[in-house]
Design a protein around this motif. Structure first.
Motif, PDB file in Angstrom:
ATOM      1  N   UNK A  94     -20.080  13.704  43.173  1.00 40.59           N
ATOM      2  CA  UNK A  94     -20.899  13.112  44.222  1.00 40.59           C
ATOM      3  C   UNK A  94     -20.252  13.261  45.604  1.00 40.59           C
ATOM      4  N   UNK A  95     -18.927  13.074  45.673  1.00 42.73           N
ATOM      5  CA  UNK A  95     -18.186  13.168  46.940  1.00 42.73           C
ATOM      6  C   UNK A  95     -17.805  14.611  47.276  1.00 42.73           C
ATOM      7  N   UNK A  96     -18.206  15.551  46.406  1.00 43.53           N
ATOM      8  CA  UNK A  96     -17.910  16.965  46.605  1.00 43.53           C
ATOM      9  C   UNK A  96     -16.405  17.235  46.720  1.00 43.53           C
ATOM     10  N   UNK A  97     -15.623  16.591  45.853  1.00 42.68           N
ATOM     11  CA  UNK A  97     -14.176  16.787  45.821  1.00 42.68           C
ATOM     12  C   UNK A  97     -13.827  17.951  44.895  1.00 42.68           C
ATOM     13  N   UNK A  98     -12.763  18.685  45.180  1.00 45.14           N
ATOM     14  CA  UNK A  98     -12.273  19.657  44.203  1.00 45.14           C
ATOM     15  C   UNK A  98     -11.937  18.892  42.915  1.00 45.14           C
ATOM     16  N   UNK A  99     -12.544  19.318  41.803  1.00 51.00           N
ATOM     17  CA  UNK A  99     -12.490  18.557  40.554  1.00 51.00           C
ATOM     18  C   UNK A  99     -12.050  19.457  39.402  1.00 51.00           C
ATOM     19  N   UNK A 100     -11.034  18.981  38.669  1.00 51.57           N
ATOM     20  CA  UNK A 100     -10.460  19.753  37.568  1.00 51.57           C
ATOM     21  C   UNK A 100     -10.268  18.836  36.364  1.00 51.57           C
ATOM     22  N   UNK A 101     -10.733  19.297  35.203  1.00 49.89           N
ATOM     23  CA  UNK A 101     -10.579  18.515  33.973  1.00 49.89           C
ATOM     24  C   UNK A 101      -9.824  19.353  32.947  1.00 49.89           C
ATOM     25  N   UNK A 102      -8.771  18.774  32.400  1.00 52.00           N
ATOM     26  CA  UNK A 102      -8.126  19.391  31.250  1.00 52.00           C
ATOM     27  C   UNK A 102      -8.815  18.827  30.020  1.00 52.00           C
ATOM     28  N   UNK A 103      -9.524  19.697  29.300  1.00 53.28           N
ATOM     29  CA  UNK A 103     -10.246  19.284  28.098  1.00 53.28           C
ATOM     30  C   UNK A 103      -9.295  19.420  26.911  1.00 53.28           C
ATOM     31  N   UNK A 104      -8.886  18.275  26.353  1.00 52.95           N
ATOM     32  CA  UNK A 104      -7.925  18.281  25.245  1.00 52.95           C
ATOM     33  C   UNK A 104      -8.506  18.919  23.981  1.00 52.95           C
ATOM     34  N   UNK A 105      -9.833  18.892  23.827  1.00 51.57           N
ATOM     35  CA  UNK A 105     -10.467  19.493  22.662  1.00 51.57           C
ATOM     36  C   UNK A 105     -10.459  21.022  22.767  1.00 51.57           C
ATOM     37  N   UNK A 106     -10.817  21.526  23.944  1.00 47.59           N
ATOM     38  CA  UNK A 106     -10.869  22.980  24.159  1.00 47.59           C
ATOM     39  C   UNK A 106      -9.509  23.561  24.548  1.00 47.59           C
ATOM     40  N   UNK A 107      -8.572  22.675  24.867  1.00 49.52           N
ATOM     41  CA  UNK A 107      -7.205  23.059  25.234  1.00 49.52           C
ATOM     42  C   UNK A 107      -7.171  23.979  26.453  1.00 49.52           C
ATOM     43  N   UNK A 108      -7.875  23.547  27.516  1.00 50.65           N
ATOM     44  CA  UNK A 108      -7.883  24.339  28.741  1.00 50.65           C
ATOM     45  C   UNK A 108      -8.359  23.534  29.933  1.00 50.65           C
ATOM     46  N   UNK A 109      -8.001  24.023  31.119  1.00 49.32           N
ATOM     47  CA  UNK A 109      -8.445  23.428  32.378  1.00 49.32           C
ATOM     48  C   UNK A 109      -9.799  24.021  32.755  1.00 49.32           C
ATOM     49  N   UNK A 110     -10.660  23.169  33.326  1.00 50.10           N
ATOM     50  CA  UNK A 110     -11.966  23.576  33.807  1.00 50.10           C
ATOM     51  C   UNK A 110     -12.176  22.986  35.199  1.00 50.10           C
ATOM     52  N   UNK A 111     -12.736  23.791  36.093  1.00 46.82           N
ATOM     53  CA  UNK A 111     -13.027  23.366  37.457  1.00 46.82           C
ATOM     54  C   UNK A 111     -14.542  23.319  37.632  1.00 46.82           C
TER      55      UNK A 111
END
Length: 183
Positions: free
Chosen positions: A121-138
């Motif tokens: 919503x705030x249009x921030x650079x957003x990164x999630x490390x998905x522990x299930x997929x074992x990878x970072x996603x932006x």
């Protein structure tokens, strides 16, 4: 950018937030923990206890929060205060890092998902490390893209699951090591 010039904002809870705080301490990064009266924390360095009026500035309809996250939140005072606190954390940090699980509807599992939705919503650079997929996603252009993010802003948020696994810990350690290489 130097680690000493950065500030990490988080909620001080066990799991990912405490681990982000420990890494910040190791790297000499200033750490600020936002909370509310009576909330039990795992990590309490530089704690800011939000007043009633400050919490109100982060208030949102539980119906709207439920709709944004595709799940049901009931009107409980504790959940409301947690969501209000997350608003202040995301509002302070420019870049947002989360460890958790990305769901099929592009939201993130658990209360952590609120930090993700606010970052969108705030249009921030957003990164999630998905522990299930074992990878970072932006998050870019309305979708998750596999990525190898770096901490690129002097203020950033660390949030995530209470159920941090060894893989998540390793990903966080690599994020800090890659972002703040010496030399």
């Amino acid at each position: 950018m130097q680690a000493k010039d950065c500030t990490l904002y988080h909620g001080g809870l066990k799991g990912a937030e405490a681990a982000f705080g420990e890494l910040a301490e190791q790297y000499g990064i200033r750490e600020v923990v936002y909370t509310f009266e009576g909330h039990k924390l795992e990590r309490e360095r530089n704690t800011v206890v939000l007043s009633e009026s400050e919490l109100q500035r982060g208030d949102i309809s539980m119906e709207l929060a439920s709709r944004m996250m595709n799940r049901t939140y009931y009107e409980t005072e504790k959940i409301r205060r947690v969501l209000q606190t997350i608003f202040h954390i995301v509002n302070k940090g420019h870049q947002v890092f989360v460890v958790g699980t990305i769901l099929d509807d592009n939201s993130v599992k658990g209360g952590t998902g609120w930090a993700v939705e606010l970052a969108k919503l705030f249009n921030r650079p957003l990164h999630v490390y998905d522990q299930t997929r074992r990878g970072w996603f932006t998050w870019k252009e309305g979708a998750w893209h596999e990525d190898t993010p770096l901490i690129r802003y002097s203020t950033f948020v660390g949030s995530g699951t209470r159920y941090l696994n060894d893989d998540g810990v390793a990903a966080m350690a690599k994020l800090f090591a890659d972002s703040f290489k010496q030399g």
